[in-house]
Design a protein around this motif. Structure first.
Motif, mmCIF file in Angstrom:
data_model
loop_
_atom_site.group_PDB
_atom_site.id
_atom_site.type_symbol
_atom_site.label_atom_id
_atom_site.label_comp_id
_atom_site.label_asym_id
_atom_site.label_seq_id
_atom_site.Cartn_x
_atom_site.Cartn_y
_atom_site.Cartn_z
ATOM 1 N N UNK A 127 0.793 -1.226 0.000
ATOM 2 C CA UNK A 127 0.000 0.000 0.000
ATOM 3 C C UNK A 127 0.824 1.275 0.000
ATOM 4 N N UNK A 128 2.099 1.186 0.271
ATOM 5 C CA UNK A 128 3.002 2.344 0.217
ATOM 6 C C UNK A 128 3.839 2.225 -1.049
ATOM 7 N N UNK A 129 4.026 3.310 -1.798
ATOM 8 C CA UNK A 129 4.766 3.202 -3.061
ATOM 9 C C UNK A 129 6.260 2.970 -2.857
ATOM 10 N N UNK A 130 6.836 2.179 -3.735
ATOM 11 C CA UNK A 130 8.281 2.019 -3.859
ATOM 12 C C UNK A 130 8.675 2.607 -5.216
ATOM 13 N N UNK A 131 9.490 3.644 -5.220
ATOM 14 C CA UNK A 131 9.901 4.283 -6.467
ATOM 15 C C UNK A 131 11.367 4.687 -6.397
ATOM 16 N N UNK A 132 11.951 4.821 -7.591
ATOM 17 C CA UNK A 132 13.294 5.372 -7.758
ATOM 18 C C UNK A 132 14.347 4.621 -6.943
ATOM 19 N N UNK A 133 14.609 3.383 -7.348
ATOM 20 C CA UNK A 133 15.544 2.515 -6.637
ATOM 21 C C UNK A 133 16.669 2.098 -7.588
ATOM 22 N N UNK A 134 17.906 2.153 -7.090
ATOM 23 C CA UNK A 134 19.075 1.680 -7.832
ATOM 24 C C UNK A 134 19.712 0.541 -7.037
ATOM 25 N N UNK A 135 19.950 -0.573 -7.717
ATOM 26 C CA UNK A 135 20.684 -1.701 -7.137
ATOM 27 C C UNK A 135 21.884 -1.923 -8.046
ATOM 28 N N UNK A 136 23.088 -1.613 -7.554
ATOM 29 C CA UNK A 136 24.254 -1.698 -8.433
ATOM 30 C C UNK A 136 25.494 -2.242 -7.724
ATOM 31 N N UNK A 137 26.341 -2.902 -8.506
ATOM 32 C CA UNK A 137 27.638 -3.411 -8.063
ATOM 33 C C UNK A 137 27.539 -4.355 -6.857
#
Length: 175
Positions: free
Chosen positions: A37-47
């Protein structure tokens, strides 16, 4: 239960980690995104280096603007996964860019695949991208998406399969 659980975020970077050996109570993923119910936005998973996660490595239930880049995914010493290394659910969008997927055997959920979608949302406005990844010894499988771009990937000792896509661009891949 999980390596990392993310429950509602706008702006997150997960970088330079070894995420491994998650097990116990399902779903047992290295990273689990569930906004509930809460938004998850703008995520980077790197290296990051993912290996030996019983459920799989990343499950994207609801993230819009998820960038997964420059990571290594390996099954490790396990005989099988419950799901695949990367699971995008219907209400998500993602870019997988320059990742390495190494030697995945059978999973209970998706067979021999490194990417498998659950649920359908053919009206989703955001496309998903799978670009310049290296895949060895397994299958890239994309299903149940509105728009997908699969570009410049290298697949060794494996295959690419796609089904139930509303629109797909398949450009300069080597299999």
């Amino acid at each position: 239960r999980q390596g990392i659980s993310v429950v509602g975020v706008n702006g997150l970077r997960i970088t330079n980690n070894e995420i491994h050996h998650t097990s116990g109570t399902s779903p047992q993923f290295g990273i689990d995104f569930e906004g509930v119910g809460r938004p998850n936005t703008n995520v980077i998973i790197d290296h990051n280096y993912f290996h030996d996660n019983v459920g799989g490595d990343i499950v994207n239930n609801d993230v819009y603007n998820l960038f997964v880049e420059y990571n290594t995914f390996s099954q490790g010493d396990m005989k099988s996964y419950i799901d695949s290394p990367f699971i995008p659910k219907a209400k998500s969008s993602y870019i997988l860019y320059q990742n390495k997927f190494e030697k995945f055997t059978s999973s209970i959920g998706c067979g021999y695949a490194i990417c498998c979608s659950y649920g359908t949302d053919m009206n989703q406005p955001y496309p998903s991208f799978f670009v310049k990844n290296e895949i060895e010894g397994t299958r890239l499988m994309l299903t149940n998406r509105n728009k997908v771009c699969i570009k410049e990937n290298l697949i060794r000792e494996g295959m690419l399969s796609a089904t139930q896509l509303k629109e797909m661009r398949l450009i300069d891949n080597k299999v």
